[in-house]
Design an enzyme around this catalytic site. Sequence first.
Site, PDB file in Angstrom:
ATOM      1  N   VAL A  66       0.847  -1.199  -0.045  1.00  0.00           N
ATOM      2  CA  VAL A  66      -0.060   0.186   0.057  1.00  0.00           C
ATOM      3  C   VAL A  66       0.775   1.189  -0.048  1.00  0.00           C
ATOM      4  CG1 VAL A  66      -1.917   1.166   1.379  1.00  0.00           C
ATOM      5  CG2 VAL A  66      -1.835  -1.195   1.205  1.00  0.00           C
ATOM      6  N   HIS A 116      15.935  -8.334  20.022  1.00  0.00           N
ATOM      7  CA  HIS A 116      14.554  -8.398  20.575  1.00  0.00           C
ATOM      8  C   HIS A 116      13.479  -8.975  19.648  1.00  0.00           C
ATOM      9  CE1 HIS A 116      13.834  -4.768  18.368  1.00  0.00           C
ATOM     10  NE2 HIS A 116      12.688  -4.757  18.621  1.00  0.00           N
ATOM     11  N   HIS A 144       5.658 -13.731  19.040  1.00  0.00           N
ATOM     12  CA  HIS A 144       6.938 -13.745  18.387  1.00  0.00           C
ATOM     13  C   HIS A 144       8.046 -13.372  19.396  1.00  0.00           C
ATOM     14  CE1 HIS A 144       6.266  -9.114  18.707  1.00  0.00           C
ATOM     15  NE2 HIS A 144       7.794  -9.330  18.606  1.00  0.00           N
ATOM     16  N   LYS A 220      10.030   1.663  20.547  1.00  0.00           N
ATOM     17  CA  LYS A 220       8.861   2.727  19.843  1.00  0.00           C
ATOM     18  C   LYS A 220       9.722   3.529  19.465  1.00  0.00           C
ATOM     19  CE  LYS A 220       4.786   1.346  22.708  1.00  0.00           C
ATOM     20  NZ  LYS A 220       5.544   0.186  23.416  1.00  0.00           N
ATOM     21  N   ARG A 260      11.407  14.576  32.885  1.00  0.00           N
ATOM     22  CA  ARG A 260      10.929  15.761  33.551  1.00  0.00           C
ATOM     23  C   ARG A 260       9.428  16.100  33.627  1.00  0.00           C
ATOM     24  NH1 ARG A 260      14.267  20.356  33.724  1.00  0.00           N
ATOM     25  NH2 ARG A 260      12.407  21.513  34.036  1.00  0.00           N
TER      26      ARG A 260
END
Length: 482
Positions: A66, A116, A144, A220, A260
Amino acid sequence: IFNLKSYQVLQNPLSLSIFCSFLFTQVFNDPIHGHIELHPLLIKIIDTPQFQRLRNIKQLGGGYYVFPGASHNRFEHSIGVGHLAGELVQTLKLKQPELDISERDVLCVQIAGLCHDLGHGPFSHLFDGMFNPEADPEHKDWKHEDASLEMFDHLVKTNGLAQEMERYGLILPPDLTFIKEMIKPLKSDDAEWPYEGRDENKSFLYEIVSNKQNGIDVDKFDYFARDCHHLGIRNNFDHQRFIMFARVCDVNGRKHICSRDKEVANLYDMFHTRNSLHRRAYQHRVTKSVEIMIKDALLKADHHILTKGSGGTTLCLSKAKTDMEAYTKLTDQVIERILHPCSCSNEFTLSPLEEARMILQRIMSRDLYQFVGETKVCNQGWTKNWPWLFWPTMIVVTLDYGMKNKDPINTTYFYTKANPTEAFKIPREQVSKLLPVCFAEKILRVYCKNSASLRDAKFCFQSWCHENDFLTEVTLYSVRWQ
């Protein structure tokens, strides 16, 4: 410090080569993070068949069909995560020497980041999220991450890396245990410390690669930046700023990575970016259509595409995950085996394999399953009157901030410039009154395999939604004009 004997040894070109490979890092030119240096042990891990297979597994699964730019693979993402894991732990080590972060800790964190995703199957999340539950219902909960642990053990054993790890200062088996615990950490708030690799005073290390506390981790950070870059979508989150302000504080006897207080709005932006990527790319209507078709093809070919495993055994697609030698050979290239079976085999003559090939050929000619409609699911009883016989091609898409219907910031700790050692939570009302009230939604989508039936399917779907008080796009369109 070199003595005369060391100097004489290094006059031998072979000895010099071995010494240099032991001492010096290797530089990668990454399109996301620029020039990055990786430890020699990480290079030895990268230069194995088990890691190199990630070159042939698309990061976004069917998304490449796509978004033409989404051609990146798990290989470069894994290198990026290993790099960012090192960046974060090195920053904490430099700024807070009292944490007693050793070079062993740093190396283990980097290895965990690098390894990972070793367990991803063909087309990434499509394999464990869509194909496996239908192909192997007895192990439908297999993920996984489970394969990543097994593949890591297989990688170390078959390539003789245990001795190499000890050469670079790791202590086995405790450090191997620690690495695997970071790859698949537990989500536990129990008073009893659940890990063996490191003591409770190093609890913050388990939040770097895969953070089960609040979902803020370097995995992430890399895929936000990398996926946005290749998708052509703007990334509003600056992970370098997060790393700069990261600090470890004590919270109820355990150490957590804190941010922070002024960064709270930026962290909400991070989770909004995650939601936006899912909405615009990962769960895109056409992306899911392609992935359903690939899943259907793999299901039909499951018992007809065999892969040789350990001891000379052969395993089908759904069972290859139980044998790491076979699983190492299983990548996105499996669809080439379906589309272009070996002329010397009888694969082509088998009816299910021929059906699988026809499905994949439809993808190649852009004859995709047609989108019928979608509606938001608000309760658990919607399946009661669902016409399964008419619309078997149905999926439920979940869009959230990564913690189901919970606000991830509620489990995130902050500190102030005036008091950097005291951690606290920030109530949402002190952040903004414009924050979302609900953090998750489920969308029911229906697809039609046969375009000739599309018109009837749309009529039936809209009628079903009307009878069950679900809104569709047609309903919403008419409401807007009333």
